[in-house]
Design a protein around this motif. Structure first.
Motif, PDB file in Angstrom:
ATOM      1  N   VAL A  98     103.262  26.578 -46.916  1.00  9.53           N
ATOM      2  CA  VAL A  98     103.827  27.897 -46.466  1.00  9.53           C
ATOM      3  C   VAL A  98     103.283  29.108 -47.207  1.00  9.53           C
ATOM      4  CG1 VAL A  98     105.994  29.022 -45.926  1.00  9.53           C
ATOM      5  CG2 VAL A  98     105.993  26.590 -45.731  1.00  9.53           C
ATOM      6  N   VAL A  99     103.076  28.892 -48.477  1.00  6.91           N
ATOM      7  CA  VAL A  99     102.724  30.276 -49.129  1.00  6.91           C
ATOM      8  C   VAL A  99     101.177  30.488 -48.776  1.00  6.91           C
ATOM      9  CG1 VAL A  99     102.452  31.026 -51.405  1.00  6.91           C
ATOM     10  CG2 VAL A  99     104.189  29.727 -51.173  1.00  6.91           C
ATOM     11  N   VAL A 100     100.567  29.630 -48.508  1.00  5.04           N
ATOM     12  CA  VAL A 100      99.123  29.665 -47.948  1.00  5.04           C
ATOM     13  C   VAL A 100      99.095  30.430 -46.779  1.00  5.04           C
ATOM     14  CG1 VAL A 100      97.132  28.393 -47.048  1.00  5.04           C
ATOM     15  CG2 VAL A 100      98.003  27.845 -49.267  1.00  5.04           C
ATOM     16  N   GLY A 101     100.138  30.138 -45.820  1.00  7.28           N
ATOM     17  CA  GLY A 101     100.155  30.634 -44.571  1.00  7.28           C
ATOM     18  C   GLY A 101     100.637  32.175 -44.694  1.00  7.28           C
ATOM     19  N   ARG A 102     100.978  32.725 -45.733  1.00  8.95           N
ATOM     20  CA  ARG A 102     101.698  33.913 -45.993  1.00  8.95           C
ATOM     21  C   ARG A 102     100.612  34.879 -46.643  1.00  8.95           C
ATOM     22  NH1 ARG A 102     106.416  37.169 -46.216  1.00  8.95           N
ATOM     23  NH2 ARG A 102     106.081  38.667 -47.966  1.00  8.95           N
ATOM     24  N   HIS A 103      99.472  34.260 -46.840  1.00  8.66           N
ATOM     25  CA  HIS A 103      98.295  35.113 -47.646  1.00  8.66           C
ATOM     26  C   HIS A 103      97.943  36.432 -47.148  1.00  8.66           C
ATOM     27  CE1 HIS A 103      95.424  33.110 -45.284  1.00  8.66           C
ATOM     28  NE2 HIS A 103      94.718  34.063 -45.549  1.00  8.66           N
ATOM     29  N   THR A 104      97.911  36.186 -45.609  1.00 12.39           N
ATOM     30  CA  THR A 104      97.446  37.674 -45.123  1.00 12.39           C
ATOM     31  C   THR A 104      98.568  38.776 -45.520  1.00 12.39           C
ATOM     32  OG1 THR A 104      98.664  37.088 -43.111  1.00 12.39           O
ATOM     33  CG2 THR A 104      96.267  36.486 -43.155  1.00 12.39           C
ATOM     34  N   ARG A 118     102.155  44.275 -62.106  1.00 17.38           N
ATOM     35  CA  ARG A 118     103.510  44.105 -61.712  1.00 17.38           C
ATOM     36  C   ARG A 118     103.514  44.082 -60.231  1.00 17.38           C
ATOM     37  NH1 ARG A 118     107.543  48.010 -64.674  1.00 17.38           N
ATOM     38  NH2 ARG A 118     106.152  47.140 -66.529  1.00 17.38           N
ATOM     39  N   SER A 119     102.883  44.571 -59.646  1.00 23.06           N
ATOM     40  CA  SER A 119     103.048  44.608 -58.020  1.00 23.06           C
ATOM     41  C   SER A 119     102.836  43.382 -57.551  1.00 23.06           C
ATOM     42  CB  SER A 119     102.713  45.784 -57.432  1.00 23.06           C
ATOM     43  OG  SER A 119     101.247  45.790 -57.455  1.00 23.06           O
ATOM     44  N   THR A 120     101.477  42.848 -58.053  1.00 19.18           N
ATOM     45  CA  THR A 120     100.951  41.563 -57.675  1.00 19.18           C
ATOM     46  C   THR A 120     102.078  40.236 -57.967  1.00 19.18           C
ATOM     47  OG1 THR A 120      98.683  41.954 -58.342  1.00 19.18           O
ATOM     48  CG2 THR A 120      99.076  39.723 -58.016  1.00 19.18           C
ATOM     49  N   ILE A 121     102.643  40.302 -59.159  1.00 19.56           N
ATOM     50  CA  ILE A 121     103.600  39.374 -59.528  1.00 19.56           C
ATOM     51  C   ILE A 121     104.912  39.368 -58.434  1.00 19.56           C
ATOM     52  CG2 ILE A 121     105.224  38.801 -61.398  1.00 19.56           C
ATOM     53  CD1 ILE A 121     102.964  39.464 -63.422  1.00 19.56           C
ATOM     54  N   LYS A 122     105.108  40.730 -58.433  1.00 19.04           N
ATOM     55  CA  LYS A 122     106.296  40.795 -57.288  1.00 19.04           C
ATOM     56  C   LYS A 122     106.105  40.428 -56.072  1.00 19.04           C
ATOM     57  CE  LYS A 122     108.985  44.670 -55.923  1.00 19.04           C
ATOM     58  NZ  LYS A 122     109.080  46.290 -55.846  1.00 19.04           N
ATOM     59  N   GLU A 123     104.760  40.745 -55.477  1.00 16.51           N
ATOM     60  CA  GLU A 123     104.242  40.016 -54.228  1.00 16.51           C
ATOM     61  C   GLU A 123     104.211  38.567 -54.362  1.00 16.51           C
ATOM     62  OE1 GLU A 123     100.667  42.015 -53.414  1.00 16.51           O
ATOM     63  OE2 GLU A 123     101.715  43.531 -51.987  1.00 16.51           O
ATOM     64  N   LYS A 125     106.068  36.657 -56.154  1.00 14.45           N
ATOM     65  CA  LYS A 125     107.526  36.199 -56.078  1.00 14.45           C
ATOM     66  C   LYS A 125     107.970  36.363 -54.490  1.00 14.45           C
ATOM     67  CE  LYS A 125     111.722  37.081 -58.744  1.00 14.45           C
ATOM     68  NZ  LYS A 125     112.265  38.014 -58.305  1.00 14.45           N
ATOM     69  N   GLY A 126     107.782  37.457 -54.185  1.00 15.87           N
ATOM     70  CA  GLY A 126     108.385  37.676 -52.608  1.00 15.87           C
ATOM     71  C   GLY A 126     107.831  36.437 -51.849  1.00 15.87           C
ATOM     72  N   ALA A 127     106.291  36.183 -52.054  1.00 18.28           N
ATOM     73  CA  ALA A 127     106.033  34.964 -51.160  1.00 18.28           C
ATOM     74  C   ALA A 127     106.883  33.710 -51.200  1.00 18.28           C
ATOM     75  CB  ALA A 127     104.365  34.816 -51.455  1.00 18.28           C
ATOM     76  N   TYR A 128     107.020  33.372 -52.456  1.00 20.12           N
ATOM     77  CA  TYR A 128     107.959  32.198 -52.802  1.00 20.12           C
ATOM     78  C   TYR A 128     109.166  32.335 -52.080  1.00 20.12           C
ATOM     79  CZ  TYR A 128     104.100  29.615 -55.148  1.00 20.12           C
ATOM     80  OH  TYR A 128     103.158  29.106 -55.264  1.00 20.12           O
TER      81      TYR A 128
END
Ligand code: ADP
Ligand code: MG
Length: 257
Positions: A98-104, A118-123, A125-128
């Motif tokens: 599922v996470v792979v599908g969200r990469h876009t 920080r924003s990458t980590i947040k993103e 986390k958001g993906a999971y």
């Protein structure tokens, strides 16, 4: 209209897979596309989602001209799809698929990722979190750490829907989601489709299970040889002379895919 397909043609050499098709999709509906094998249903999905550039015609999504745009652009605009055949990563977990599908949806440049801002980590986390949410929705949350290849067939198809949902689409295109499913799995997937629609999603459904199509769709478009043969409510389609003679009648006994 959420999606407008105008006079779309898709030719492959001499084969007219789509030959001047007009379809308008109203928001908040389940819109089925049916027709015999080879009538152009999957090709229609491929041109709408940017996998093929139509020979001619126009496609507008939310008023934006998306004709000939690339799939990732169209996903970003709020469209997601599943495929007629399974396209999972068998050796990844359910969650990872599922996470792979969200990469876009994760706008992460190489350098930002490298320094793990920080924003990458947040993103991430958001993906999971999003993945957990959609897995819960399709009923696979308890299997999130299992490998995709350990799922039953019906579950694998639900996982594909979860993956499509992870990009937060407004419009979801499902290509034969119940293919190969037993009646109880079919009911489960169709109930999910209904639930998604009630949550505000618009769905275009290619499906050969006529009982499911007639029970769950708001509008049905019938394709035959790349042309639109009929369109209407399930009730109207079942009584449409052209459909009965050219499709349901003539091919009775065969699979109406
Ligand atoms: P359906 O999904 O309704 O069964 P398709 O859209 O897959 O039908 O196919 C419609 C027609 O277009 C068929 O004749 C098919 O062989 C042809 N077709 C589809 N994709 C391609 C392609 N990439 N190259 C050549 N012909 C294709
Ligand atoms: Mg097809």
């Amino acid at each position: 209209m959420l999606l407008e397909v105008n006079q779309v043609q898709m030719y492959f050499g001499g084969i007219k897979a789509l030959d001047g098709v007009d379809v308008a999709i109203q928001p908040g509906t389940i819109h089925a596309v049916i027709g015999p094998n080879g009538s152009g249903k999957t090709t229609m999905f491929n041109v709408i989602t940017g996998f093929y550039k139509p020979t001619s015609g126009k496609i507008h999504f939310n008023g934006i001209d998306i004709t000939g745009e690339k799939p990732h652009f169209i996903v970003e605009k709020g469209m997601a799809r599943t495929f007629q055949t399974l396209r999972l990563f068998p050796h990844m977990t359910v969650m990872e698929n599922v996470v792979v599908g969200r990469h876009t949806r994760i706008r992460e440049s190489f350098w930002r990722a490298a320094i793990r801002s920080r924003s990458t980590i947040k993103e991430e986390k958001g993906a999971y979190e999003k993945a957990e949410q959609v897995l819960d929705l399709v009923g696979l949350i308890d299997k999130r750490h299992q490998l995709a290849n350990s799922l039953a067939y019906g579950e694998a198809r639900l996982l594909e829907i979860a993956r499509a949902l992870a990009s937060d689409p407004q419009l979801l295109l499902l290509d034969e989601p119940a293919a190969g499913m037993n009646p109880s799995e079919t009911k489960q997937v169709m109930e999910l489709v209904k639930q998604l629609c009630q949550k505000g999603l618009t769905i275009i459904l290619v499906e050969h299970d006529m009982k499911a199509v007639m029970a769950y769709s708001d509008v049905v478009t019938v394709l035959d040889h790349g042309k639109k043969l009929a369109e209407g409510t399930p009730e109207e389609i079942q009584h449409n002379e052209h459909v009965i003679s050219a499709y349901l009648g003539k091919r009775r006994g065969q699979q109406h895919a």
